[in-house]
Design a protein around this motif. Sequence first.
Motif, PDB file in Angstrom:
ATOM      1  N   ILE A  12       0.858  -1.187   0.000  1.00  0.00           N
ATOM      2  CA  ILE A  12       0.000   0.000   0.000  1.00  0.00           C
ATOM      3  C   ILE A  12       0.895   1.238   0.000  1.00  0.00           C
ATOM      4  N   LEU A  44       0.360   1.623   8.745  1.00  0.00           N
ATOM      5  CA  LEU A  44       0.053   2.597   7.699  1.00  0.00           C
ATOM      6  C   LEU A  44      -0.032   4.033   8.227  1.00  0.00           C
ATOM      7  N   TRP A  49      -7.752   1.390   2.154  1.00  0.00           N
ATOM      8  CA  TRP A  49      -6.767   0.854   3.099  1.00  0.00           C
ATOM      9  C   TRP A  49      -7.455  -0.288   3.849  1.00  0.00           C
TER      10      TRP A  49
END
Length: 333
Positions: free
Chosen positions: A43, A312, A97
């Motif tokens: 990602i 993240l 996400w």
Amino acid sequence: MINQVIELAERPDGQPSENNFRIKEIETPTTKDGEVLVQSKYISVDPYMRGRMRDEKSYMPPFEVNAPIQGGVVAEILESKSDNWREGDLVEGILSWQRIQTVRPELLRKVSPQVQPSSLALSTLGMTGLTAYFGLMDIGQPQKGETVVVSGAAGAVGGVVVQIAKIQGCRVVAIAGSDEKTTYLENELGADVALNYKTTTDMSEALKTACPEGVDVYFDNVGGEISDAVIPLINKFARIVLCGQIALYNETSIPHGPRVAPLLVKRSALMKGFIVTDYQNQIKEGVTALSGWYQQGLLKHQETVVEGFEKLPQAFLRLFTGEKLGKLVVQVN
């Protein structure tokens, strides 16, 4: 299967923090006809996402509070109920996400098995590489022997710009924020001069020394005081490429700076902003050029890989502290 999603919990006021994000466990969705079920592998975190956290009109809609953050994702197809898409295929697209999600195939593009590591589809051979390519080649139009200055030069886009400018036969002056980065830019990417803006006491004088014949192309990823020092050095018919303004992204009001319009007139110079989707119909051209240079060994890639889906938010915050080299991606484990 355990599934998780990261949502925007609240809009940041100034510098974002981990409090702006929320990690939740959710059910894995059921694949409907025409859809594919994908599992995230890599990602991307990118500076433009900070703008989408604001509730204001822009070139992309703002993120919704209490809804998933979205960005570039490389994923593997776990289940397909769509023709021409198979389990095990690697794909890339702007996705949530989320560990596992269903997607309409028209929102995806296949990632070739020859792209190794597959995270390259998010960096040098993906959006960031294409941003560098189109911004420099179309707006900057570098000519052999010209001087190109790149701010944020050790970042995802900046590092590719430095290399393409060298491929075009230009003199390159790169600006970054640490000695490690300036050493990397000179020794690995071939920049003629690299300046550490954090330790350079007088950037204007340092740039005059580094650019004795002035600046023909300025690829601006940063804005702020660095741009204030570069722009007075532009030559006649110079081109200023506005790619990013990360120095200003967390400001709560627009700061005043030098008024550059008179200088642009005097130098017959061009200043133009852009986003990579402006070149949607030319993507094949950009991918072909980048892939060719990469296969010839003319284009190197550098990634900072953070392990773990739950990291993240922290990885995103590192965009604003400079704690990275090259493209910053999160590997989902």
